[in-house]
Design a protein around this motif. Structure first.
Motif, short mmCIF file in Angstrom:
data_model
loop_
_atom_site.label_atom_id
_atom_site.label_comp_id
_atom_site.label_asym_id
_atom_site.label_seq_id
_atom_site.Cartn_x
_atom_site.Cartn_y
_atom_site.Cartn_z
N ASP A 152 0.79 -1.08 -0.06
CA ASP A 152 -0.25 -0.05 -0.06
C ASP A 152 0.96 1.09 -0.04
O ASP A 152 0.16 2.51 -0.10
CB ASP A 152 -0.91 -0.05 1.24
N ASN B 299 3.06 3.54 5.18
CA ASN B 299 1.61 3.38 5.35
C ASN B 299 1.20 3.28 6.80
O ASN B 299 1.96 3.09 7.73
CB ASN B 299 0.85 2.57 4.37
N PRO C 180 -6.75 -5.65 3.94
CA PRO C 180 -5.71 -4.71 3.68
C PRO C 180 -4.83 -4.43 5.23
O PRO C 180 -5.70 -4.20 6.27
CB PRO C 180 -6.31 -3.43 3.50
#
Length: 238
Positions: free
Chosen positions: A14, A65, A218
């Motif tokens: 990500d 992230n 995720p």
């Protein structure tokens, strides 16, 4: 609580960095035997440098992230209560450090460092690397390579990893394929030691059946939620 966290390429996906073994991953597009072995470097160092220079540039352009940041918080939070985090990564990027993690064990090396294949000296190196660069330690030209563990080479610091795993109360794998050894064996070792095992991944890893609990989705969502629950700062469930 002492927590051993193993991270793989999935945690950096990500941030825009490619994974390796998923469909469309790096080793789907490139032949690792021509780019990530000592023999490949000896045969065509310019090609190997070109590949890793591009990856280094991508790393420098990427940003940590929410999952990286959460693990940075976890490391600091565990210290407050007398616990500890051993953060072991298979990744060669520096996103954990830039997200605030103070001690990261890079078992596969670091792209931000250069290694001399002659004298084995290492040094920080964030620019492009090439065959005309000179080793500051031994003075030889053309011997510098990325300080990353290639196929056929031993990961860094296995005794430290094994010691940290033996001291842990919880083993957590985040974004790993479960197919790269010896890291893929860590969950099995943890289970034999009676350590609770937990996996965070987009989907089932190759060794998913060995984990006591798996959370799919995720990492930028599940890992911050998990850390918040552990540190008592909010969040419901995993």
């Amino acid at each position: 609580m002492r927590i051993f966290v193993l991270t793989g390429a999935g945690i950096s996906a990500d941030s825009g960095l490619g994974t390796f073994r998923d469909a469309g991953g790096i080793w789907d597009k490139f032949d690792p035997m021509k780019l990530a072995t000592p023999a490949a470097f000896a045969a065509d160092p310019e090609r190997v440098h070109e590949f890793y220079n591009l990856r280094r540039r991508d790393m420098l352009a990427a940003r940590p992230n929410a999952a990286h940041v959460a693990l940075g918080r976890l490391g600091e939070g565990l210290k407050v209560d007398g616990g500890a985090l051993f953060l072991c990564t298979q990744n060669i990027d520096d996103l954990h450090e830039r997200a605030g993690s103070r001690a990261v064990h890079h078992m596969h090396g670091r792209l931000s460092r250069a290694l001399c294949s002659s004298c084995r000296a290492t040094r920080e190196w964030r620019a492009d690397l090439g065959v005309t660069d000179r080793c500051a330690a031994c003075g030889r030209v053309g011997t510098l390579r990325p300080d990353v563990v290639w196929f056929g080479e031993m990961p860094y610091g296995m005794p430290e990893i094994e010691e940290a795993l033996a001291r842990s109360d919880l083993f957590v794998a985040i974004g790993t394929s479960g197919a790269v050894y010896p890291a893929a064996e860590f969950v099995e070792i943890a289970r034999m030691m009676g350590i609770l095992t937990l996996e965070f991944n987009l989907g089932k890893s190759a060794n998913a059946h060995l984990f006591d609990e798996s959370v799919y989705g995720p990492a930028i969502e599940s890992v911050p939620r998990f850390v918040a629950r552990l540190l008592g700062t909010g969040g419901e469930g995993l």
